[in-house]
Design a protein around this motif. Structure first.
Motif, PDB file in Angstrom:
ATOM      1  N   GLU A 165       0.896  -1.151   0.180  1.00 23.50           N
ATOM      2  CA  GLU A 165       0.010   0.050  -0.086  1.00 23.50           C
ATOM      3  C   GLU A 165       0.956   1.216  -0.162  1.00 23.50           C
ATOM      4  O   GLU A 165       0.368   2.142  -0.874  1.00 23.50           O
ATOM      5  N   THR A 166       1.980   1.310   0.819  1.00 23.22           N
ATOM      6  CA  THR A 166       2.906   2.463   0.673  1.00 23.22           C
ATOM      7  C   THR A 166       3.391   2.725  -0.545  1.00 23.22           C
ATOM      8  O   THR A 166       3.617   3.939  -1.097  1.00 23.22           O
ATOM      9  N   HIS A 167       3.848   1.516  -1.213  1.00 21.16           N
ATOM     10  CA  HIS A 167       4.649   1.777  -2.641  1.00 21.16           C
ATOM     11  C   HIS A 167       3.407   2.253  -3.543  1.00 21.16           C
ATOM     12  O   HIS A 167       3.769   3.077  -4.546  1.00 21.16           O
ATOM     13  N   SER A 168       2.279   1.499  -3.688  1.00 20.65           N
ATOM     14  CA  SER A 168       1.152   1.996  -4.469  1.00 20.65           C
ATOM     15  C   SER A 168       0.773   3.315  -4.225  1.00 20.65           C
ATOM     16  O   SER A 168       0.591   4.311  -5.075  1.00 20.65           O
ATOM     17  N   LEU A 169       0.530   3.736  -3.009  1.00 21.76           N
ATOM     18  CA  LEU A 169       0.090   5.175  -2.846  1.00 21.76           C
ATOM     19  C   LEU A 169       1.303   6.231  -3.204  1.00 21.76           C
ATOM     20  O   LEU A 169       1.043   7.311  -3.727  1.00 21.76           O
ATOM     21  N   ARG A 170       2.507   5.722  -2.911  1.00 25.73           N
ATOM     22  CA  ARG A 170       3.653   6.711  -3.376  1.00 25.73           C
ATOM     23  C   ARG A 170       3.733   6.942  -4.893  1.00 25.73           C
ATOM     24  O   ARG A 170       4.180   7.796  -5.435  1.00 25.73           O
ATOM     25  N   THR A 171       3.587   5.788  -5.491  1.00 29.72           N
ATOM     26  CA  THR A 171       3.932   5.789  -7.084  1.00 29.72           C
ATOM     27  C   THR A 171       2.549   6.004  -7.915  1.00 29.72           C
ATOM     28  O   THR A 171       2.613   6.806  -9.168  1.00 29.72           O
ATOM     29  N   THR A 172       1.259   5.689  -7.459  1.00 32.94           N
ATOM     30  CA  THR A 172       0.240   5.965  -8.226  1.00 32.94           C
ATOM     31  C   THR A 172      -1.122   6.619  -7.562  1.00 32.94           C
ATOM     32  O   THR A 172      -1.919   6.741  -8.241  1.00 32.94           O
ATOM     33  N   ASP A 173      -0.862   7.170  -6.426  1.00 33.00           N
ATOM     34  CA  ASP A 173      -1.798   7.727  -5.791  1.00 33.00           C
ATOM     35  C   ASP A 173      -3.202   6.973  -5.450  1.00 33.00           C
ATOM     36  O   ASP A 173      -4.251   7.485  -5.635  1.00 33.00           O
ATOM     37  N   GLU A 225      -2.311  14.675  -0.596  1.00 29.72           N
ATOM     38  CA  GLU A 225      -1.020  15.222   0.379  1.00 29.72           C
ATOM     39  C   GLU A 225      -0.265  14.177   1.188  1.00 29.72           C
ATOM     40  O   GLU A 225      -0.753  13.097   1.170  1.00 29.72           O
ATOM     41  N   LYS A 226       0.768  14.401   1.547  1.00 31.72           N
ATOM     42  CA  LYS A 226       1.381  13.630   2.535  1.00 31.72           C
ATOM     43  C   LYS A 226       0.759  12.935   3.633  1.00 31.72           C
ATOM     44  O   LYS A 226       0.623  11.830   3.652  1.00 31.72           O
ATOM     45  N   HIS A 227      -0.063  13.695   4.427  1.00 27.87           N
ATOM     46  CA  HIS A 227      -0.764  13.258   5.405  1.00 27.87           C
ATOM     47  C   HIS A 227      -2.011  12.436   5.167  1.00 27.87           C
ATOM     48  O   HIS A 227      -2.404  11.614   5.737  1.00 27.87           O
ATOM     49  N   GLN A 228      -2.598  12.713   3.818  1.00 27.95           N
ATOM     50  CA  GLN A 228      -3.643  11.881   3.342  1.00 27.95           C
ATOM     51  C   GLN A 228      -3.125  10.604   2.945  1.00 27.95           C
ATOM     52  O   GLN A 228      -3.794   9.557   3.211  1.00 27.95           O
ATOM     53  N   LYS A 229      -1.709  10.407   2.516  1.00 28.26           N
ATOM     54  CA  LYS A 229      -1.298   9.171   2.106  1.00 28.26           C
ATOM     55  C   LYS A 229      -1.086   8.436   3.465  1.00 28.26           C
ATOM     56  O   LYS A 229      -1.250   6.980   3.522  1.00 28.26           O
ATOM     57  N   ILE A 233     -11.556  12.133   0.506  1.00 27.79           N
ATOM     58  CA  ILE A 233     -10.899  11.550  -0.745  1.00 27.79           C
ATOM     59  C   ILE A 233     -11.944  11.076  -1.407  1.00 27.79           C
ATOM     60  O   ILE A 233     -12.752  10.183  -1.248  1.00 27.79           O
ATOM     61  N   HIS A 234     -11.934  11.371  -2.731  1.00 36.32           N
ATOM     62  CA  HIS A 234     -12.717  10.728  -3.832  1.00 36.32           C
ATOM     63  C   HIS A 234     -11.882   9.559  -4.604  1.00 36.32           C
ATOM     64  O   HIS A 234     -10.735   9.954  -4.738  1.00 36.32           O
ATOM     65  N   VAL A 235     -12.564   8.480  -4.846  1.00 34.31           N
ATOM     66  CA  VAL A 235     -11.811   7.401  -5.645  1.00 34.31           C
ATOM     67  C   VAL A 235     -12.353   7.989  -7.194  1.00 34.31           C
ATOM     68  O   VAL A 235     -13.481   7.755  -7.481  1.00 34.31           O
ATOM     69  N   CYS A 236     -11.318   8.026  -8.454  1.00 31.02           N
ATOM     70  CA  CYS A 236     -11.805   8.549  -9.402  1.00 31.02           C
ATOM     71  C   CYS A 236     -11.275   7.514 -10.531  1.00 31.02           C
ATOM     72  O   CYS A 236     -10.198   6.913 -10.005  1.00 31.02           O
ATOM     73  N   ARG A 237     -11.868   7.524 -11.616  1.00 25.32           N
ATOM     74  CA  ARG A 237     -10.934   6.529 -12.582  1.00 25.32           C
ATOM     75  C   ARG A 237      -9.842   7.225 -13.282  1.00 25.32           C
ATOM     76  O   ARG A 237      -9.832   8.540 -13.455  1.00 25.32           O
ATOM     77  N   ALA A 238      -8.754   6.780 -13.347  1.00 28.59           N
ATOM     78  CA  ALA A 238      -7.537   7.184 -14.113  1.00 28.59           C
ATOM     79  C   ALA A 238      -7.687   7.413 -15.525  1.00 28.59           C
ATOM     80  O   ALA A 238      -8.456   6.723 -16.295  1.00 28.59           O
ATOM     81  N   THR A 239      -7.355   8.639 -15.993  1.00 25.06           N
ATOM     82  CA  THR A 239      -7.381   9.169 -17.423  1.00 25.06           C
ATOM     83  C   THR A 239      -6.233   8.165 -18.162  1.00 25.06           C
ATOM     84  O   THR A 239      -5.375   7.767 -17.491  1.00 25.06           O
ATOM     85  N   GLY A 240      -6.294   8.448 -19.241  1.00 27.50           N
ATOM     86  CA  GLY A 240      -5.259   7.642 -20.282  1.00 27.50           C
ATOM     87  C   GLY A 240      -3.946   8.212 -19.936  1.00 27.50           C
ATOM     88  O   GLY A 240      -3.098   7.357 -19.933  1.00 27.50           O
ATOM     89  N   GLN A 241      -3.810   9.502 -19.984  1.00 26.09           N
ATOM     90  CA  GLN A 241      -2.668  10.328 -19.528  1.00 26.09           C
ATOM     91  C   GLN A 241      -2.068  10.017 -18.619  1.00 26.09           C
ATOM     92  O   GLN A 241      -0.766   9.523 -18.163  1.00 26.09           O
ATOM     93  N   GLU A 242      -2.814   9.676 -17.518  1.00 25.70           N
ATOM     94  CA  GLU A 242      -2.175   9.271 -16.106  1.00 25.70           C
ATOM     95  C   GLU A 242      -1.820   7.943 -15.922  1.00 25.70           C
ATOM     96  O   GLU A 242      -0.724   7.508 -15.417  1.00 25.70           O
ATOM     97  N   LEU A 243      -2.516   6.849 -17.015  1.00 28.64           N
ATOM     98  CA  LEU A 243      -1.987   5.764 -16.840  1.00 28.64           C
ATOM     99  C   LEU A 243      -0.514   5.710 -17.782  1.00 28.64           C
ATOM    100  O   LEU A 243       0.333   4.791 -17.284  1.00 28.64           O
ATOM    101  N   MET A 244      -0.300   6.561 -18.715  1.00 28.31           N
ATOM    102  CA  MET A 244       0.798   6.601 -19.344  1.00 28.31           C
ATOM    103  C   MET A 244       1.803   7.219 -18.854  1.00 28.31           C
ATOM    104  O   MET A 244       3.013   6.590 -18.789  1.00 28.31           O
ATOM    105  N   ASP A 245       1.461   8.017 -17.907  1.00 26.71           N
ATOM    106  CA  ASP A 245       2.631   8.913 -17.041  1.00 26.71           C
ATOM    107  C   ASP A 245       2.917   8.000 -15.626  1.00 26.71           C
ATOM    108  O   ASP A 245       3.942   8.396 -15.229  1.00 26.71           O
ATOM    109  N   THR A 246       2.472   7.084 -15.407  1.00 21.62           N
ATOM    110  CA  THR A 246       2.561   6.220 -14.154  1.00 21.62           C
ATOM    111  C   THR A 246       4.259   5.574 -14.406  1.00 21.62           C
ATOM    112  O   THR A 246       4.973   5.637 -13.408  1.00 21.62           O
ATOM    113  N   SER A 247       4.462   5.121 -15.432  1.00 19.60           N
ATOM    114  CA  SER A 247       5.770   4.530 -15.418  1.00 19.60           C
ATOM    115  C   SER A 247       6.967   5.538 -15.497  1.00 19.60           C
ATOM    116  O   SER A 247       7.979   5.324 -14.872  1.00 19.60           O
TER     117      SER A 247
END
Length: 387
Positions: A58-66, A104-108, A225-239
């Motif tokens: 969870e820490t790794h996922s929140l840090r890299t992909t929000d 934000e950091k405290h939310q993560k 916090i709202h959970v939203c679908r990632a846009t195509g650009q966000e998925l491409m920018d993850t790597s």
């Protein structure tokens, strides 16, 4: 990302959120089932082991992909909710005034607390409650079998009393008493806490399903916090985002060259494990579900009743030489030679007579009138349809 559930807009469907919420429990069951034959000692502390694993993921996922580990598999992202008030049009729709931004950091940090720490304590409380309930059930069935002796006075062989309770024994008894007290408190309070938690979860899920709120759970509402679908650009920018984070971590390495090489190798191994964690864990869940289905099908096949052909009827009893002969018409009573009235069967032989005739005969002779087999009046059965 392995797959993404399609849909319209940025708001995830109820089924996407439910699937993302149920994935950790399926993952835990899969890991427990898969590693049970190999890691008995580790899985004696399966709550701590799974909490540590989920803390890393969870820490790794929140840090890299929000997003949480399960949410990232479904192409979802967490966004902080900010309401912008427009002075020119204060009566505008609330949906138009909601602005999403990055976490934000405290939310993560608080997200990790809600996803890892609180479920860990809930699991421990659940295990304590189960033990307390089993102890109460055992006591109600068998009574309290503990042998209670005096804590201070004991008798030796000559009958003289002496004090044998040491300080360590007193401390152990106090700790045991305190532990039992805590178990009783948990046993009394946990059902109410669990019912309240499940009720709030159901209420939020129902409101989310009816599109009355944008928060799927109480934890998301508390964090804003709202959970939203990632846009195509966000998925491409993850790597590219992950590559930048890892390059910065490599630049922070300090020490002599050999130490940097060792640290770099350790980081490389960690990155490899994290990169393939999603694939491996999803494969474990799939394997667990497949084996569960396989063994369930096998158990159903083994427990299903086997249909055998009906056995052939037994041969009819033979008429005794001294017995009353049978009339040629099957509807005639062999005792009164008239059509049967209130037909009744004698179970020891299977022959049918008039109820009054057979009752009188059996009461007098204690046998069947045709086969002469021993019989009693309790073996007479009335028939509602003559045969």
């Amino acid at each position: 990302m392995l797959f993404q559930v399609g849909g319209q807009g940025t708001r995830p469907t109820f089924f996407e959120m439910a699937a993302a919420q149920q994935l950790p429990s399926s993952l835990r069951a899969a890991l427990t089932y898969f590693y049970r034959p190999f890691l008995h000692k580790v899985l004696d502390y399966e709550d701590e082991f799974f909490a540590l694993l989920m803390l890393v993921l969870e820490t790794h996922s929140l840090r890299t992909t929000d997003a949480s580990f399960a949410e990232s598999l479904y192409g979802l992202r967490r966004r902080a909710v900010k309401i912008r008030v427009k002075k020119d049009n204060p009566r505008s729709d609330v949906g138009d005034r909601i602005h999403h931004s990055g976490l934000e950091k405290h939310q993560k940090v608080l997200s990790v607390v809600f996803m890892v720490v609180l479920p860990y304590f809930k699991s421990k409380l659940h295990s304590i409650y189960n033990k307390e309930r089993e102890a109460r059930l055992r006591t109600s069935l068998w009574g309290d079998g503990d042998e209670r002796l005096d804590d201070a006075d004991y008798l030796d062989g000559s009958g003289n009393s002496f004090v044998s309770t040491s300080r360590s024994d007193v401390e152990a008894s106090v700790a045991t008493h305190l532990k039992k007290r805590i178990q009783k408190i948990v046993g009394a309070c946990y059902p109410w806490l669990h019912a309240g938690n499940e009720g709030l979860s159901f209420a939020y899920q129902l409101l989310y399903l009816l599109d009355a709120t944008g928060f799927y759970s109480l934890g998301l509402h508390a964090l804003g916090i709202h959970v939203c679908r990632a846009t195509g650009q966000e998925l491409m920018d993850t790597s590219s985002r992950i590559s930048k984070i890892r390059s910065r971590e490599r630049e922070r390495l300090r020490g002599p060259p050999w130490l940097k090489a060792v640290q770099g190798a350790l980081l490389g191994c960690t990155y490899t494990v994290l990169d393939y964690a999603q694939t491996g864990l999803i494969a474990a869940v799939f394997f667990f579900k497949m084996m569960e289905w396989w063994y369930q099908s096998a158990e159903e096949r083994m427990s299903a009743p086997t249909v055998y052909p009906p056995p052939p009827p037994p041969p009819p009893p033979k008429v005794a030489k001294e017995g009353i002969p049978l009339p040629p018409d099957r509807t005639i009573c062999s005792l009164c030679s008239e059509k049967r009235a209130n037909p009744s069967v004698l179970t020891v032989s299977g022959f049918v007579f008039c109820y009054a005739c057979v009752f009188k005969y059996v009461s007098q002779y204690k046998r069947c009138p045709v086969t002469l087999m021993p019989a009693t009046v309790d073996q007479i059965r009335r028939l509602f349809h003559d045969v």
